[in-house]
Design a protein around this motif. Structure first.
Motif, short mmCIF file in Angstrom:
data_model
loop_
_atom_site.label_atom_id
_atom_site.label_comp_id
_atom_site.label_asym_id
_atom_site.label_seq_id
_atom_site.Cartn_x
_atom_site.Cartn_y
_atom_site.Cartn_z
N LEU A 129 1.07 -0.81 0.05
CA LEU A 129 0.13 0.23 0.24
C LEU A 129 0.84 1.53 -0.35
O LEU A 129 1.59 1.74 0.92
N PRO A 130 1.29 1.89 -1.54
CA PRO A 130 1.60 2.83 -1.27
C PRO A 130 1.58 3.36 -0.11
O PRO A 130 0.70 4.73 0.51
N LEU A 131 2.96 4.62 0.90
CA LEU A 131 2.82 5.50 1.94
C LEU A 131 2.39 5.08 3.43
O LEU A 131 2.44 5.86 3.56
N ALA A 132 2.20 3.76 2.80
CA ALA A 132 1.65 2.91 4.20
C ALA A 132 2.39 3.54 5.26
O ALA A 132 3.35 2.63 4.68
N PRO A 133 2.42 4.10 6.08
CA PRO A 133 3.69 3.98 7.55
C PRO A 133 3.47 2.14 7.91
O PRO A 133 2.74 1.80 8.03
N VAL A 134 4.65 1.87 8.32
CA VAL A 134 4.54 0.57 9.08
C VAL A 134 5.45 0.89 9.98
O VAL A 134 4.97 0.27 11.45
N PHE A 135 6.41 1.86 10.66
CA PHE A 135 6.36 1.95 11.53
C PHE A 135 6.49 3.70 12.49
O PHE A 135 7.27 4.32 11.62
N THR A 136 6.59 4.49 13.23
CA THR A 136 6.24 5.12 13.84
C THR A 136 6.44 5.11 15.20
O THR A 136 5.95 4.23 16.09
N SER A 137 7.50 5.81 16.06
CA SER A 137 7.10 6.51 17.53
C SER A 137 7.12 7.96 17.62
O SER A 137 8.01 9.23 16.69
N ILE A 138 6.53 8.83 18.26
CA ILE A 138 6.57 10.22 19.53
C ILE A 138 7.12 9.95 20.80
O ILE A 138 6.58 9.32 21.70
N GLY A 139 7.86 11.30 21.27
CA GLY A 139 7.34 10.83 22.34
C GLY A 139 8.58 11.78 22.75
O GLY A 139 8.99 12.86 21.94
N GLY A 140 9.03 12.43 24.19
CA GLY A 140 9.77 13.26 24.98
C GLY A 140 9.80 13.17 26.28
O GLY A 140 8.97 12.24 27.22
N LEU A 141 10.70 13.64 26.92
CA LEU A 141 10.25 14.75 27.85
C LEU A 141 9.74 15.80 28.57
O LEU A 141 10.39 17.30 27.37
N THR A 142 9.37 16.22 29.74
CA THR A 142 8.94 18.22 30.24
C THR A 142 9.36 17.45 31.47
O THR A 142 9.59 16.59 31.99
N ILE A 143 10.03 18.83 31.67
CA ILE A 143 10.85 19.07 32.63
C ILE A 143 9.76 20.55 33.42
O ILE A 143 9.56 21.21 32.85
N LYS A 144 8.96 20.30 34.46
CA LYS A 144 8.36 21.21 35.10
C LYS A 144 8.63 21.82 36.18
O LYS A 144 8.52 21.13 37.19
N THR A 145 9.44 22.56 36.73
CA THR A 145 10.41 22.67 37.60
C THR A 145 9.82 24.13 38.86
O THR A 145 8.70 24.65 37.81
N LYS A 146 9.94 24.03 39.88
CA LYS A 146 9.20 25.03 41.17
C LYS A 146 9.74 26.64 40.53
O LYS A 146 8.97 27.76 41.22
N GLN A 147 10.33 26.89 39.82
CA GLN A 147 10.91 28.43 39.82
C GLN A 147 10.09 28.75 37.90
O GLN A 147 10.73 29.63 37.51
N ASP A 148 9.22 27.69 38.33
CA ASP A 148 7.99 28.28 36.34
C ASP A 148 8.59 28.13 35.26
O ASP A 148 8.73 28.46 34.50
N ILE A 149 9.99 27.16 35.29
CA ILE A 149 10.87 27.08 34.09
C ILE A 149 10.45 25.89 33.60
O ILE A 149 10.09 24.32 33.88
N ASN A 150 9.28 25.39 32.21
CA ASN A 150 9.25 24.48 31.79
C ASN A 150 9.94 24.03 30.72
O ASN A 150 10.38 25.28 29.55
N VAL A 151 10.63 22.80 30.19
CA VAL A 151 11.91 22.06 29.69
C VAL A 151 11.15 20.80 28.92
O VAL A 151 11.07 20.38 29.53
N SER A 152 10.62 20.99 27.68
CA SER A 152 10.17 20.00 26.94
C SER A 152 11.33 19.50 25.72
O SER A 152 11.65 20.03 24.46
N LEU A 153 11.31 18.46 25.26
CA LEU A 153 12.34 18.06 24.41
C LEU A 153 11.79 16.71 23.33
O LEU A 153 11.33 15.83 24.24
N ARG A 154 11.41 17.36 22.12
CA ARG A 154 10.15 15.66 21.88
C ARG A 154 10.31 15.36 20.50
O ARG A 154 11.71 16.13 19.95
N TYR A 155 10.35 13.90 19.96
CA TYR A 155 11.47 13.46 18.63
C TYR A 155 10.26 12.80 18.36
O TYR A 155 8.97 12.66 18.60
N ARG A 156 10.09 12.92 16.87
CA ARG A 156 9.27 12.42 15.68
C ARG A 156 9.99 11.32 15.04
O ARG A 156 10.46 11.38 14.52
#
Length: 721
Positions: free
Chosen positions: A608-635
């Motif tokens: 089946l043309p262009l049908a995806p076979v294996f995919t993955s999405i994920g990431g890390l999210t950091i929420k500190t008490k100093q009101d700083i939020n950091v997120s690192l994500r992949y596709r």
């Protein structure tokens, strides 16, 4: 209800103590238990709110209401839903609270396993991939906003075309998604599943947001409450929001992309029994595009990786909506929902996929254009009652949708301004009437069965202006039965086995030529899955699935022809993991595998043309008490076949994005980086036969749209009451 706005909280887990009976609050914030006594208590938990324990006596004294205060999201407070059909709710609520939505591209990516690809400069609807499907722009996934359909039937570019750009990302309060064909309330396009977006009934803060970034990118968003705090505390809310975007984009030829949104909404109780929601919006966008380019043009040095063969591609589109919903509660606790909606839609797109293959002199640029009025009604009756010891949750509903499209066009053009040939031109009328029933029987706190049946009827007309205003008519109908089983082992485990028949309609121009035959291709699906919470900080959702599609006829909007598409079979596995080892760290990963083949073709020729076979999405999210939020994500998307014999491969990619936010009471500062490591990747790919100028013969190979390079954007938001 929420403390600040008095807006009902849907999906809160309500536990009756000490019996530990559990249920979920509905969209009105209401819930039902069969028995109660003065000595019992209610424990109410919901993602993003403080847990509340209240005695039945105090609950009744407060008018059968509980106010929930906002709180940091903690996975340990989440319990696996014991409500049938809600296996995805926990993940969707956690994700939107923890990850948020950072840009318009993130809107659909909130669905685990769903990938999108843009290939027309940001103004065209994204290409969608899910469960082994290249969904084009929405052919086999149903998408709605506040109950109003996004998919466009018999669209000038392609069936089911779903352009979500009229939705301002910051207004999304909740996302409900479910995969598969198992939901009686959902009809057309619900084969891989559906996605429902719900906007805020009351925005949490007034705000003005300014963004600026590379490639001359600018964006501003404003959200403003129109009623004071006292009115909002009584459940009355009105607000207006607007968005403007401009960018030249990362292509060699500037996009000159302009995008404007305006949205307003009122929500409030008319009286004790009736609640009204009304929204109106308008959206307009125009852009230039570099389109899809062939590998050989880049490899030979004819153009750059971000170049164009036909820089005159692009388009413009607009959509204005009105949407009203009345929810009426009866004395016995059951309720009616009556919704009316209207959309005025315009679309004009210029593309060039084959360059000089069809017309060696003027080129192969095409124009696809339409103007549409969309009218609709959704009505439903909801009731929970007991038949002996069996709890029955009943929903009976009806849907009416009427599309009236004028001057739906496919023409060959040159430089957008000269029409060299008209291929298709006509008016389309399409009516879809449907009725359904969905009954959930809870035989015990652990075991439930859902049965559903849906009936859809279509009537189509096409006035062909290129053939003497000839009129073609056809009608067709389809029944879609559903059956699902749910076993709730505990508040840490739910097992489910779902089965159902779904469908997507075909384009009216196909329907009338086929006299209504084989134009509602059925899809048969099954899911066997589990939702598990083995530890207090770990949530798992896993499913094995199967999907069969019958023969259909497909209208190819880019060519104005009808192509038969045979039977197909797909199966696969979805795994979603959410983990919060400590309060300030949140990790998520989705793993999705699918195997799809054409049933009617011989082995080796049945990919089946262009049908995806294996995919993955994920990431890390950091929420500190100093009101700083950091997120690192992949596709990540693996290699996949680009043609039926897999001799041409669409190359996979791995892209990483990063986000940093500093949030205070009165302001927020953010930095968003797409493609952090600046990899060269192909966002969309097609095996296309094209001919460049002065080439002796056409060549078939990968044509692609490049994905964004390193792209940084700064934002500053002012928050005020």
């Amino acid at each position: 209800m929420e403390s600040k706005t008095a807006v009902p909280v849907e999906g809160a887990t309500v536990t009756l103590l000490p019996s530990k009976q559990t249920t979920l609050s509905d969209e009105r914030g209401r819930f039902l238990f069969k028995q109660k006594s003065s000595g019992q208590e209610l424990k109410i938990t919901s993602i993003g709110y403080e847990t509340v324990v209240v005695s039945i006596t105090d609950f009744i004294k407060a008018g059968n209401t509980v106010r929930l205060d906002a709180a940091p999201v903690e996975l340990k407070n989440l319990t696996v839903s014991t409500t049938a059909g809600e296996q995805y709710r926990s993940i969707s609520k956690v994700d939107i609270k923890m990850r948020g939505i950072n840009n318009s591209q993130e809107v659909l990516r909130m669905v685990p396993g769903l990938f999108i690809g843009q290939h027309a400069g940001g103004g065209k609807a994204e290409q969608i991939f899910l469960r082994g499907f290249d969904l084009d722009h929405g052919t086999d996934i149903s998408i709605s906003v506040d109950g109003m359909p996004v998919n466009m039937v018999s669209h000038a570019h392609g069936q089911g075309y779903a352009d979500l750009h009229f939705l301002i990302p910051e207004l999304i309060d909740n996302i409900t998604f479910k995969k598969g064909t198992y939901y009686a309330e959902k009809g057309n396009f619900t084969t891989t599943g559906f996605v429902d977006f719900k906007t805020y009934n009351a925005v949490p803060n007034n705000s003005i947001k300014m963004e600026g970034g590379m490639f001359n990118t600018f964006r501003t968003v404003g959200m403003f409450n129109l009623l004071n705090a006292d009115a909002r505390a009584k459940g009355q809310s009105a607000y207006v929001a607007s968005e403007y975007v401009y960018t030249n984009g990362y292509f060699d030829n500037p996009q000159n992309f302009n995008h404007f949104n305006l949205f307003g909404k009122y929500y409030g109780a008319l009286n004790k029994h009736n609640t009204l929601s009304f929204s109106a919006s308008t959206f307009a966008s125009k852009w230039n595009a570099s389109g899809q380019i062939p590998d050989r043009a880049v490899e030979s040095g004819l153009i750059d990786f971000y170049g164009a063969i036909d820089p005159a591609e692009g388009g413009k589109t607009s959509r204005s909506n009105a949407n009203v919903l009345l929810t009426s509660t009866l004395n016995n606790g059951s309720y009616f929902k009556n919704q009316l909606y209207y959309s005025r839609y315009k679309f004009e797109l210029y593309s060039n996929f084959t360059f000089y293959k069809e017309d060696p002199v003027n080129g192969d640029q095409i124009r696809q254009k339409e103007s549409r009025n969309l009218y609709g009604y959704n009505g439903s009756y909801h009731k929970i009652f007991y038949a002996g010891k069996v709890k029955v949750s009943s929903e009976i509903g009806a849907n009416i949708r009427m599309d009236r499209t004028s001057n739906s066009e496919l023409s060959r053009t040159k430089d957008r301004s000269i029409t060299t040939a008209q291929l298709m031109l006509g008016n389309i009328s399409e009516n879809n009437l449907a009725g359904y029933t969905s009954e959930t029987f809870s035989f015990s706190p652990r075991f439930s069965i859902n049965t559903g049946l849906r009936y859809d009827c279509f009537h189509d007309e096409y006035l062909n202006k290129l053939k003497g205003n000839s009129i073609g008519k056809a009608s067709a109908s389809i029944f879609s039965p559903k059956l699902s089983f749910y076993y709730h082992a505990s508040d840490k485990a739910q097992l489910y086995f779902s089965n159902g028949k779904g469908f997507h309609s075909n384009d009216t121009r196909v329907v009338v030529t086929q006299n209504g035959l084989q134009i509602l291709p059925a899809a048969y699906g099954s899911d066997l899955g589990a939702v598990l919470k083995p530890t207090k900080n770990l949530l798992l959702n896993a499913a094995l699935w199967y999907l069969w599609l019958n023969q259909e006829f497909v209208y190819v909007g880019d060519e104005g022809v009808v192509e038969p598409s045979g039977k197909s079979r797909r199966y696969g596995a979805d795994i979603s993991v959410r983990y919060q080892p400590v309060n300030w760290l949140y990790a998520d990963v989705d793993l999705n595998y699918s195997h799809g083949r054409s049933v009617d073709e011989p082995k080796g020729q049945n990919y089946l043309p262009l049908a995806p076979v294996f995919t993955s999405i994920g990431g890390l999210t950091i929420k500190t008490k100093q009101d700083i939020n950091v997120s690192l994500r992949y596709r990540y998307m693996s290699n996949r076949p680009a043609n039926a014999n897999n001799s041409v491969v669409a190359k996979g990619y791995f892209v990483t994005d990063a986000f940093v936010n500093y949030l205070k009471k009165r302001y927020e500062i953010g930095l968003a980086i797409q493609n952090l490591f600046n990899v060269k990747w192909k966002e969309t790919q097609f095996d296309t036969e094209s001919r460049l100028k002065n080439e002796p013969a056409p060549v078939s190979e990968i044509h692609f749209t490049p994905g964004t390079p390193f792209f940084a954007k700064l934002s500053f938001t002012v928050l005020f009451r």
